[in-house]
Design an enzyme around this catalytic site. Sequence first.
Site, short mmCIF file in Angstrom:
data_model
loop_
_atom_site.label_atom_id
_atom_site.label_comp_id
_atom_site.label_asym_id
_atom_site.label_seq_id
_atom_site.Cartn_x
_atom_site.Cartn_y
_atom_site.Cartn_z
N ASP A 206 40.66 -14.04 12.11
CA ASP A 206 41.25 -14.61 10.90
C ASP A 206 40.31 -14.33 9.74
OD1 ASP A 206 39.16 -16.32 11.29
OD2 ASP A 206 40.33 -18.15 11.44
N ASP B 214 38.58 -16.15 6.27
CA ASP B 214 38.33 -17.39 5.52
C ASP B 214 37.91 -17.06 4.09
OD1 ASP B 214 38.75 -18.78 7.91
OD2 ASP B 214 36.64 -18.65 8.46
N ASP C 246 42.61 -18.67 5.98
CA ASP C 246 42.23 -20.04 5.60
C ASP C 246 41.69 -20.03 4.18
OD1 ASP C 246 42.92 -20.88 8.12
OD2 ASP C 246 40.88 -21.00 8.88
#
Length: 505
Positions: A342, A344, A429
């Site tokens: 992912d 961030d 995120d």
Amino acid sequence: MDRIRAPAVFSQRKRQKGMHSPNLFCSYEIKFNKFVIFIMQRKMGMTRRMFLMELARRKGFRVESELSDSVTHIVAENNSYPEVLDWLRGQAVGDSSRFELLDISWFTACMEAGRPVDSEMKYRLMERDQSPPLNAPESEMPSFIASKVSQYSCQRKTTLNNYNKKFTDAFEIMAENYEFKENEIFCLEFLRAASVLKFLPFPVTRMKDIQGLPCMGDQVRDVIEEIIEEGESSKAKEVLNDERYKSFKQFTSVFGVGVKTSEKWYRMGLRTLEEVKADKTLKLSKMQKAGFLYYEDLVSCVSEAEANAVSLIVKNTVSTFLPDALVTITGGFRRGKKIGHDIDFLITNPGPREDDELLHKGLLLYCDIIESTFVKEQLPSRKVDAMDNFQKCFAILKLYQPRVDNSSYNTSKNLDMAEVKDWKAIRVDLVITPFEQYAYALLGWTGSRQFGRDLRRYATHERKMMLDNHALYDRRKRIFLKARSEEEIFAHLGLDYVEPWERNA
């Protein structure tokens, strides 16, 4: 057999409701009368000490809350032999020779065995000559380097060069298995050991190479010794073949599924993701539905090129709403990693707060916004793994891109070429932080997770400070320490600055 009465342990919920009951006691059977343990609170903290005392009592050990003449074994964590002696002198103890002074690894070995284990040399705290031998041969240098390694990863500079991957891979398998079992003690034991071996500038080829290293508990040494002798770890292999581990590994690979949900599904008799999807009685959360819908994309690795493309989208979108905003990619990509799962981002605005909508809705496949719960002048959390209170957006972003290698994204054999999509779902995120807390948030969200844990432990035990992603509080002076950069935070803590790419603990 004798019985010991120990104060009952109450849940946080009961304490919050005011259900304090110091007069209630739990009664435990003492199985090992010859061993009377005292656990030092120094550098450990009261909460962890109480947990370990309770654990030992439940297993039949006699544990004293106060140091007394009946104590036979003193257990210390992250304390050297001179530090323990100094502490004992402060307790007016003249003769320390009547005690067995032992490292926490002895206690951990006892808990695993369910009985006292021999207090071998490897468990004992003792005076050690730390000076390097004159004209030491090259073969002895690993042991000398090992003796100088700090227990805190924030005092080590760990790059992505890992000379001991065969060991650290096994440790991380063991740690993950204990995490699935919610056994924090053993999980952290293997994670800390992995962190230490990642730092070493040489490959471990013999047991002598780890002599003097911190965080080398009994379980860890067993795994190292077996890999040196056999080339692999039978314990790690056993975990990989364990039905429960394999099921939890599958379940937690889904966005929105954690250990608690995995435990629930496993207890229901579910073992695979196919069985979960086929069970129509399950009520999945919105996040979990998105996790299954975009599963193939989300479990594939995010490349550095994809991270850069997403970064450009995020920065351009944020600038349309907040022209002066600062957008920084954090996590593994900031630490120099080439792949991740992912991405961030930390977002802050020096001017007025106007950060309600940050991404065009057409780019978002899923979005879950968590509002800020931060309270001004709130003391930093005492927990090393505490979640911060910033406003966050857990999102899945649609990244349009030409497909170079369709095989890594399209696993269905029946997928027609006309149906091949020109985009990929990517986990993103977004963390919104006040400008005055930006340096602390950047330090925390850059990671690694183990580096952050050790940084907070160091602040607590070595500097009498409290650190989290919001602030640094000096308990002696009773003031918050402001910082405009990560360098200033390290300076407050009396540490040499560690670059982001050197924090891969």
